[in-house]
Design an enzyme around this catalytic site. Sequence first.
Site, PDB file in Angstrom:
ATOM      1  N   ARG A  55       0.427   1.446   6.092  1.00  0.00           N
ATOM      2  CA  ARG A  55      -0.900   1.861   5.640  1.00  0.00           C
ATOM      3  C   ARG A  55      -1.052   3.338   5.263  1.00  0.00           C
ATOM      4  O   ARG A  55      -2.141   3.766   4.917  1.00  0.00           O
ATOM      5  CB  ARG A  55      -1.979   1.499   6.680  1.00  0.00           C
ATOM      6  CG  ARG A  55      -2.168  -0.003   6.832  1.00  0.00           C
ATOM      7  CD  ARG A  55      -3.153  -0.370   7.910  1.00  0.00           C
ATOM      8  NE  ARG A  55      -3.515  -1.773   7.829  1.00  0.00           N
ATOM      9  CZ  ARG A  55      -4.687  -2.227   7.386  1.00  0.00           C
ATOM     10  NH1 ARG A  55      -5.600  -1.378   6.992  1.00  0.00           N
ATOM     11  NH2 ARG A  55      -4.916  -3.527   7.340  1.00  0.00           N
ATOM     12  N   ASP A  56      -0.001   4.125   5.342  1.00  0.00           N
ATOM     13  CA  ASP A  56      -0.111   5.530   4.891  1.00  0.00           C
ATOM     14  C   ASP A  56       1.258   6.034   4.445  1.00  0.00           C
ATOM     15  O   ASP A  56       1.673   7.133   4.811  1.00  0.00           O
ATOM     16  CB  ASP A  56      -0.680   6.404   6.010  1.00  0.00           C
ATOM     17  CG  ASP A  56      -1.153   7.765   5.497  1.00  0.00           C
ATOM     18  OD1 ASP A  56      -1.407   7.898   4.280  1.00  0.00           O
ATOM     19  OD2 ASP A  56      -1.265   8.702   6.306  1.00  0.00           O
ATOM     20  N   LEU A  57       1.933   5.225   3.635  1.00  0.00           N
ATOM     21  CA  LEU A  57       3.266   5.607   3.172  1.00  0.00           C
ATOM     22  C   LEU A  57       3.172   6.668   2.081  1.00  0.00           C
ATOM     23  O   LEU A  57       2.448   6.512   1.103  1.00  0.00           O
ATOM     24  CB  LEU A  57       4.014   4.378   2.639  1.00  0.00           C
ATOM     25  CG  LEU A  57       5.444   4.620   2.141  1.00  0.00           C
ATOM     26  CD1 LEU A  57       6.335   5.140   3.263  1.00  0.00           C
ATOM     27  CD2 LEU A  57       6.028   3.351   1.540  1.00  0.00           C
TER      28      LEU A  57
END
Length: 200
Positions: A55-57
Amino acid sequence: TNPEFLGFVFEFLQGGSLRQVLDDDGRVEEPMRRVWVSDVARGMAYLYSQGVEHRDLKSANVLLTRERRAKVADFGLSKCEELRTQLPQPSQGRDAKGTSAYMAPELLKDNVFSEKSDVYSFAMVIWEIWDRGVPWGSLKTEQIITQVLVERTRPKIPEMPRDLRDLMVRAWAHDAAERPTFEELAAKLKVSKIDLSKLA
């Protein structure tokens, strides 16, 4: 000893973040870039095989070992149904958690997240590795939303190998259904053994 605190203990990664290396002026050879792309794809494929959404690559959340191998890090926004992790779901797409420059269209518009949303972010990481810039530069969130949702544009494609370009374009497709899975990406991006000492 504090039951209200959950922490992770990670190996120390001396190479710093991938973003720091990309901001450096030093030359990075194509084989090393391919290793980074492959490492991130394999790391993400593993996470999804375990039911974990990152969710935050982004490149700032990819760390490098002493040998400059890439490892996915920073699980502050990650979610796993099996572990019953909780993540507040705001109603507005523009209020979604994460970094807007890396957010997939469906996440920006409807706050709908799936593996394919992380795949979109992975495409931006590929772009970063080859362009060495920051996606969308200094644009504000509202401007990024206009570019991605209204104009349906993507950052200008840098000079890069055709096979990686084609995968990147598939991975940032507007329709999530058209994007590959991480399992497919990891298989296609697998790098045969190379002498990393010559790339450091």
